[in-house]
Design an enzyme around this catalytic site. Sequence first.
Site, mmCIF file in Angstrom:
data_model
loop_
_atom_site.group_PDB
_atom_site.id
_atom_site.type_symbol
_atom_site.label_atom_id
_atom_site.label_comp_id
_atom_site.label_asym_id
_atom_site.label_seq_id
_atom_site.Cartn_x
_atom_site.Cartn_y
_atom_site.Cartn_z
ATOM 1 N N ARG A 97 39.938 48.938 48.451
ATOM 2 C CA ARG A 97 39.722 48.428 47.111
ATOM 3 C C ARG A 97 38.771 49.378 46.385
ATOM 4 O O ARG A 97 37.652 49.619 46.852
ATOM 5 C CB ARG A 97 39.121 47.017 47.159
ATOM 6 C CG ARG A 97 38.831 46.465 45.770
ATOM 7 C CD ARG A 97 38.163 45.108 45.805
ATOM 8 N NE ARG A 97 37.747 44.765 44.450
ATOM 9 C CZ ARG A 97 36.618 44.170 44.122
ATOM 10 N NH1 ARG A 97 35.760 43.796 45.059
ATOM 11 N NH2 ARG A 97 36.329 43.917 42.866
ATOM 12 N N HIS A 140 34.696 47.152 36.836
ATOM 13 C CA HIS A 140 33.615 46.811 37.757
ATOM 14 C C HIS A 140 32.294 47.197 37.092
ATOM 15 O O HIS A 140 31.522 48.004 37.623
ATOM 16 C CB HIS A 140 33.799 47.517 39.104
ATOM 17 C CG HIS A 140 33.081 46.857 40.238
ATOM 18 N ND1 HIS A 140 33.709 46.478 41.413
ATOM 19 C CD2 HIS A 140 31.788 46.488 40.384
ATOM 20 C CE1 HIS A 140 32.826 45.937 42.232
ATOM 21 N NE2 HIS A 140 31.649 45.929 41.630
ATOM 22 N N GLU A 185 33.847 40.066 39.200
ATOM 23 C CA GLU A 185 32.691 39.191 39.008
ATOM 24 C C GLU A 185 32.253 39.030 37.558
ATOM 25 O O GLU A 185 31.152 39.446 37.159
ATOM 26 C CB GLU A 185 31.513 39.710 39.845
ATOM 27 C CG GLU A 185 31.805 39.744 41.329
ATOM 28 C CD GLU A 185 30.607 40.136 42.185
ATOM 29 O OE1 GLU A 185 30.713 40.047 43.414
ATOM 30 O OE2 GLU A 185 29.560 40.522 41.610
ATOM 31 N N TYR A 313 28.544 35.863 49.249
ATOM 32 C CA TYR A 313 27.414 36.459 49.951
ATOM 33 C C TYR A 313 26.418 35.447 50.535
ATOM 34 O O TYR A 313 25.868 35.670 51.598
ATOM 35 C CB TYR A 313 26.661 37.420 49.023
ATOM 36 C CG TYR A 313 27.457 38.677 48.742
ATOM 37 C CD1 TYR A 313 27.476 39.722 49.648
ATOM 38 C CD2 TYR A 313 28.208 38.804 47.577
ATOM 39 C CE1 TYR A 313 28.214 40.875 49.406
ATOM 40 C CE2 TYR A 313 28.954 39.947 47.326
ATOM 41 C CZ TYR A 313 28.948 40.981 48.253
ATOM 42 O OH TYR A 313 29.697 42.103 48.020
#
Length: 463
Positions: A97, A140, A185, A313
């Site tokens: 990725r 990102h 995210e 996480y």
Amino acid sequence: MAYDTFAPSQDLNSGPFSPAADSALWRKQFLLGAATASYQIEGAVHEDGRLPSIWDTFSAIPGKVLAGDTGAVACDHYHRWEGDFDLLTALNFEAYRLSIAWPRVMDEAGRPNQKGLDFYKRLLARLKEKGLKTFVTLYHWDLPQHLEDRGGWLNRDTVYRFADYADLMSRELAGQVDAWMTLNEPWCSAYLGYGNGHHAPGLANGRFATQAMHHLLLAHGSAIPVLRANDPASQKGIVANVGRGTANSASAEDQRAAHLFEVQHNAWILDPLLKGAYPEDLFELWPGTEPLVLDGDLKTIAAPLDFLGINYYFRTNVESDGGHGFTEVPLEGVERTQMGWEVHPDGLRDLLIGFDKTYSNLPPIYITENGMASDDKVVEGHVDDPQRISFLKRHLAAVDSAIKAGVDIRGYFVWSLMDNFEWAFGYERRFGVVHVDYETQKRTVKRSAELIAKFLAERRLRN
């Protein structure tokens, strides 16, 4: 270039990493890969026509990033990618990725930058030659600075510029990408970037956060049909970071606080994607921050997905703040990582099973990031990282438990392939399964990576 030849240690049988014999992870259909992001590894921020990004600007401001670190050089992946890809295959990973740096592929007028495009074409071609599945994230976090200068994600025009970017990349890279991810995210981009100022562009306003989120999700929804038209054989999805919230007591107030934590961390993103509406509880938590939503926006955001990427996480323990919110209450005596995050694999299992029950249209899931930071050091040519080995084993077991409970999970990507620029924490926090010496750029395979490679070799033999 200074790369270690990959030579596994002789003590791989101590502290076994392999999943249980009946684990779904042994199936060849379950994909195992590694993940990275452009700004965190590429460097070369001034080369071949790349424009400044918001992270170039933000990290140059004194006090914004630990030790004054920037991504100007990072892991020098822009020049060392061939050796890094050799490590990918030496470690037996099946998928990779990566993300594309938007400022590297388009100029301020939206015209293609051919040198930037050619870089990603070379990367994807080599990955295909090596037989790896390619998962590509369009955004990102490295927004071109010239778009931020016009309002960034607070400006609805950025939605249309993102659709243009998605159109260019999916036309240029059609046939080379197995799975497109529009955003990584959006919670971090919106809340950390515009809500509390911890990330670029460093703004801190609750209304800014919700409006930025709306435009991020609208950009995602606007890009999906473009990706489908230009690259129909690929999968299309988005990546959400999710967090487990637990209550500090059995009181109704604390239970409500834990619920509100998960509303703002998970449902804020997943509800508009999968239900076509924002959760009402969100604006109980943040009154007066409702974004401007135009007719048709929520339908656009809820465009059907081929998959959902989940990054996990840690969990957060909370109690009621006495009003309509929550306050974090750190637990004592729990295992934590270098980031100070609690290690809580059950949270991943619980969230996955909960999402499967909450969303009737939940698409197949990939765990697109999971990993931990530790203060790893090279000793006599080796890097022992026992906490990471334990962390990965327990989180993979949690994924397996969710699969056995009926959740459709197709794969898992460890974060990260190599140590890298960890945003506001600079280079101190090491998430990689490959160690990077930032002075020499030497890569050293950590013991966790050796064990992953051993497991994948064993799985290949079984299948």
